[in-house]
Design a protein around this motif. Structure first.
Motif, PDB file in Angstrom:
ATOM      1  N   ARG A  37       1.394   0.503  -7.321  1.00 42.96           N
ATOM      2  CA  ARG A  37       2.202  -0.649  -6.896  1.00 42.96           C
ATOM      3  C   ARG A  37       2.930  -0.303  -5.592  1.00 42.96           C
ATOM      4  N   GLU A  38       3.498   0.909  -5.543  1.00 41.24           N
ATOM      5  CA  GLU A  38       4.195   1.378  -4.339  1.00 41.24           C
ATOM      6  C   GLU A  38       3.226   1.540  -3.166  1.00 41.24           C
ATOM      7  N   VAL A  39       2.054   2.103  -3.461  1.00 38.97           N
ATOM      8  CA  VAL A  39       1.030   2.299  -2.422  1.00 38.97           C
ATOM      9  C   VAL A  39       0.599   0.949  -1.848  1.00 38.97           C
ATOM     10  N   ARG A  40       0.424  -0.021  -2.736  1.00 37.10           N
ATOM     11  CA  ARG A  40       0.007  -1.370  -2.301  1.00 37.10           C
ATOM     12  C   ARG A  40       1.039  -1.964  -1.351  1.00 37.10           C
ATOM     13  N   PHE A  41       2.321  -1.859  -1.720  1.00 42.28           N
ATOM     14  CA  PHE A  41       3.384  -2.374  -0.856  1.00 42.28           C
ATOM     15  C   PHE A  41       3.390  -1.659   0.498  1.00 42.28           C
ATOM     16  N   ALA A  42       3.214  -0.340   0.458  1.00 43.97           N
ATOM     17  CA  ALA A  42       3.230   0.470   1.685  1.00 43.97           C
ATOM     18  C   ALA A  42       2.106   0.054   2.631  1.00 43.97           C
ATOM     19  N   LEU A  43       0.909  -0.172   2.086  1.00 47.25           N
ATOM     20  CA  LEU A  43      -0.240  -0.550   2.914  1.00 47.25           C
ATOM     21  C   LEU A  43      -0.084  -1.955   3.490  1.00 47.25           C
ATOM     22  N   ILE A  44       0.416  -2.875   2.683  1.00 40.39           N
ATOM     23  CA  ILE A  44       0.634  -4.248   3.176  1.00 40.39           C
ATOM     24  C   ILE A  44       1.687  -4.239   4.281  1.00 40.39           C
ATOM     25  N   GLU A  45       2.747  -3.448   4.077  1.00 44.88           N
ATOM     26  CA  GLU A  45       3.816  -3.326   5.075  1.00 44.88           C
ATOM     27  C   GLU A  45       3.281  -2.745   6.384  1.00 44.88           C
ATOM     28  N   ALA A  46       2.264  -1.892   6.274  1.00 44.60           N
ATOM     29  CA  ALA A  46       1.659  -1.270   7.459  1.00 44.60           C
ATOM     30  C   ALA A  46       0.632  -2.185   8.126  1.00 44.60           C
ATOM     31  N   ASP A  47       0.529  -3.428   7.641  1.00 41.11           N
ATOM     32  CA  ASP A  47      -0.363  -4.432   8.219  1.00 41.11           C
ATOM     33  C   ASP A  47      -1.836  -4.112   7.999  1.00 41.11           C
ATOM     34  N   VAL A  48      -2.141  -3.499   6.849  1.00 40.08           N
ATOM     35  CA  VAL A  48      -3.529  -3.234   6.487  1.00 40.08           C
ATOM     36  C   VAL A  48      -4.115  -4.520   5.894  1.00 40.08           C
ATOM     37  N   ASN A  49      -5.358  -4.803   6.219  1.00 44.87           N
ATOM     38  CA  ASN A  49      -6.063  -5.985   5.732  1.00 44.87           C
ATOM     39  C   ASN A  49      -5.953  -6.074   4.207  1.00 44.87           C
ATOM     40  N   LEU A  50      -5.625  -7.272   3.694  1.00 44.03           N
ATOM     41  CA  LEU A  50      -5.362  -7.454   2.266  1.00 44.03           C
ATOM     42  C   LEU A  50      -6.565  -7.109   1.394  1.00 44.03           C
ATOM     43  N   LYS A  51      -7.753  -7.494   1.857  1.00 41.21           N
ATOM     44  CA  LYS A  51      -8.975  -7.189   1.111  1.00 41.21           C
ATOM     45  C   LYS A  51      -9.175  -5.667   1.011  1.00 41.21           C
ATOM     46  N   VAL A  52      -8.874  -4.976   2.112  1.00 42.77           N
ATOM     47  CA  VAL A  52      -8.985  -3.517   2.163  1.00 42.77           C
ATOM     48  C   VAL A  52      -7.981  -2.880   1.200  1.00 42.77           C
ATOM     49  N   VAL A  53      -6.755  -3.427   1.169  1.00 38.02           N
ATOM     50  CA  VAL A  53      -5.713  -2.910   0.278  1.00 38.02           C
ATOM     51  C   VAL A  53      -6.166  -3.011  -1.183  1.00 38.02           C
ATOM     52  N   LYS A  54      -6.668  -4.176  -1.570  1.00 36.67           N
ATOM     53  CA  LYS A  54      -7.106  -4.403  -2.953  1.00 36.67           C
ATOM     54  C   LYS A  54      -8.213  -3.438  -3.352  1.00 36.67           C
ATOM     55  N   GLU A  55      -9.183  -3.254  -2.456  1.00 29.47           N
ATOM     56  CA  GLU A  55     -10.311  -2.366  -2.731  1.00 29.47           C
ATOM     57  C   GLU A  55      -9.848  -0.914  -2.852  1.00 29.47           C
ATOM     58  N   PHE A  56      -8.927  -0.520  -1.964  1.00 32.28           N
ATOM     59  CA  PHE A  56      -8.400   0.849  -1.961  1.00 32.28           C
ATOM     60  C   PHE A  56      -7.656   1.139  -3.270  1.00 32.28           C
ATOM     61  N   VAL A  57      -6.748   0.245  -3.644  1.00 30.90           N
ATOM     62  CA  VAL A  57      -5.950   0.408  -4.866  1.00 30.90           C
ATOM     63  C   VAL A  57      -6.861   0.473  -6.094  1.00 30.90           C
ATOM     64  N   LYS A  58      -7.896  -0.360  -6.107  1.00 31.63           N
ATOM     65  CA  LYS A  58      -8.841  -0.390  -7.233  1.00 31.63           C
ATOM     66  C   LYS A  58      -9.570   0.952  -7.362  1.00 31.63           C
ATOM     67  N   LYS A  59     -10.064   1.473  -6.233  1.00 37.12           N
ATOM     68  CA  LYS A  59     -10.813   2.744  -6.248  1.00 37.12           C
ATOM     69  C   LYS A  59      -9.946   3.908  -6.712  1.00 37.12           C
ATOM     70  N   VAL A  60      -8.727   3.992  -6.154  1.00 36.53           N
ATOM     71  CA  VAL A  60      -7.828   5.089  -6.527  1.00 36.53           C
ATOM     72  C   VAL A  60      -7.452   4.995  -8.007  1.00 36.53           C
ATOM     73  N   SER A  61      -7.137   3.789  -8.457  1.00 31.87           N
ATOM     74  CA  SER A  61      -6.742   3.587  -9.856  1.00 31.87           C
ATOM     75  C   SER A  61      -7.844   4.017 -10.814  1.00 31.87           C
ATOM     76  N   GLU A  62      -9.082   3.598 -10.517  1.00 29.24           N
ATOM     77  CA  GLU A  62     -10.212   3.933 -11.390  1.00 29.24           C
ATOM     78  C   GLU A  62     -10.414   5.442 -11.491  1.00 29.24           C
ATOM     79  N   ARG A  63     -10.282   6.136 -10.363  1.00 33.26           N
ATOM     80  CA  ARG A  63     -10.474   7.583 -10.375  1.00 33.26           C
ATOM     81  C   ARG A  63      -9.279   8.309 -10.996  1.00 33.26           C
TER      82      ARG A  63
END
Length: 451
Positions: free
Chosen positions: A33-59
């Motif tokens: 949740r914190e990582v997601r907020f940090a990436l959105i705040e850094a102006d990372v593409n929303l689709k990229v954020v969702k995919e990144f969070v999903k991959k890290v969570s699964e692993r």
């Protein structure tokens, strides 16, 4: 510095989970949740954020991680791996033609830094790859674009091919190719025109230039401070003209880093180089793993070593090592060391490459005062050869003379003498130190070089 906000948020989040002997799914969920907020705040593409969070969570919630002896550190490794993968996985090297010349087209919007980056790239190719580049001024529309490239060429002692503003860019490139054969230039860098926004005329001109000789590389130069717009521009140029890679400029500026984290994933083109300053040698190959390490506060020792190898004279380094060991280090040596370090770039950026540097309180705001460094050099240059070798002979009257000669104060002269004395004491401690009982030492006070 790029990524500062993101780095601070991520490092804080990672620190909370690092030492945990047991990591639960709830811990991972909270962290992501914190990582997601940090990436959105850094102006990372929303689709990229969702995919990144999903991959890290699964692993991260896998059995191997949860049951490992150091689950917190395993999760951090997963975040680093996925960040690296997000930015391209590994360095994407330059593609050189099998038969010279290699043709590199520089494309992009106005104001992104195409012309300056063309000069920086030519400088890198000459220094690092031992190539003989030719810069081609094919931007006939922007006022002073040709003059700017010629000035850069003169500054770097590099040839620039130009034909003024009355000849078409296509013809300029055609004749530049002929000229390169005559002068045996093995790389041609074409500085093309930009626009305030993508339009049909610009794209057609770029396509026409490509028909003369298919370029080996088409680099899109984008200003990383434009955030998500940089990603959109990359998509447009890639779909219309076709690009082989991206050069991000101003990555050393006050940028949130979203473009660097999004562009590879969205545009599916690698980041080849990043601009890390205004100087003409401030263009670096982009290493995704090293950048991920920097973001997570793990330092970047490989880049630091490369900087040292490129800027520090090996023979002089050995000579200096001997002087450290025999305690014959003088003020002349001190100035020489100072100048060698300055060649490596801003000292605050070098410090941040050290592992764990992010944990040093106040380092994020550390700023080396270049004027103060100049004052230190002026004090030393105002000393006689005997004073530089044996500073203990510097009496009150000599201090007054040195201060007057350097345009400084007696207090500043005293401070430098004290620092130099502390440095010599530290060297003595280091040379006499045994492996059995190492003392914890701090660096002597160079605090006056910081503001």
């Amino acid at each position: 510095m790029a990524f500062e906000g993101l780095a601070e948020r991520l490092q804080g989040t990672m620190q909370r989970i690092k030492g945990k002997g047991k990591v639960t799914e709830a811990d991972v969920k909270e962290m992501m949740r914190e990582v997601r907020f940090a990436l959105i705040e850094a102006d990372v593409n929303l689709k990229v954020v969702k995919e990144f969070v999903k991959k890290v969570s699964e692993r991260a919630v896998g059995t191997d991680v949860m049951k490992s002896l150091t689950p917190g550190q395993q999760v951090i490794k997963i975040v680093k791996d996925e960040l690296t993968d997000l930015m391209g996985g590994e360095e994407s090297p330059l593609q050189f033609a099998k038969k010279p010349p290699t043709v590199i087209m520089m494309v992009g919007l106005q104001g992104a830094g195409k012309t300056t980056t063309s000069g920086k790239l030519a400088n890198v190719l000459r220094k690092k790859y031992n190539r003989k580049p030719l810069l081609v001024a094919a931007d006939i529309y922007r006022p002073a674009a040709i003059q700017q490239l010629e000035t850069i060429g003169k500054q770097l002692s590099l040839p620039v091919f130009s034909m003024g503003t009355d000849v078409s860019p296509v013809e300029i490139v055609r004749q530049a190719l002929e000229k390169s054969k005559e002068d045996l230039n093995d790389v041609i860098i074409i500085d093309t025109a930009g626009r305030l926004h993508v339009d049909e005329d610009l794209m057609q001109e770029l396509k026409d230039i490509r028909t003369i000789k298919e370029p080996d590389e088409v680099f899109l130069v984008v200003d990383s401070m434009t955030g998500q717009d940089a990603v959109n521009v990359a998509q447009q140029f890639n779909e219309t003209v076709g690009i082989t890679g991206v050069v991000l400029t101003k990555l050393d500026g006050d940028t949130r880093g979203g473009a660097a984290l999004s562009i590879r994933s969205v545009a599916e083109k690698p980041i080849k180089f990043v601009g890390m300053g205004e100087k003409m040698d401030a263009l670096e190959p982009f290493h995704p793993e090293r950048m991920a390490s920097r973001i997570l506060g793990m330092g970047d020792m490989m880049s630091l070593i490369e900087k040292a190898q490129a800027n520090v004279d090996e023979e002089k380094a050995k000579e200096m090592e001997e002087k450290f060991r025999t305690q014959t280090f003088t003020f002349d040596d001190f100035v020489e060391q100072l100048q060698q370090v300055k060649k490596m770039g801003p000292l605050e950026d070098i410090l941040k490459m050290l592992p764990g540097a992010g944990k040093i309180k106040g380092l994020e705001n550390a700023k080396v005062d270049e004027k103060q460094m100049g004052r230190v050099e002026a004090i030393i240059y105002s000393m006689t050869p005997a004073e530089k070798t044996n500073p203990e002979i510097i009496s009150s009257s000599r201090k007054k003379r040195i201060a007057t000669g350097s345009g400084t104060s007696i207090q500043e002269v005293n401070r430098l003498l004290k620092q130099f004395d502390e440095m010599k004491k530290m060297m003595k401690q280091m040379s006499g130190m045994t492996q059995k009982g190492k003392k914890k030492m701090k660096m002597p006070g160079f605090d006056s070089l910081f503001r």
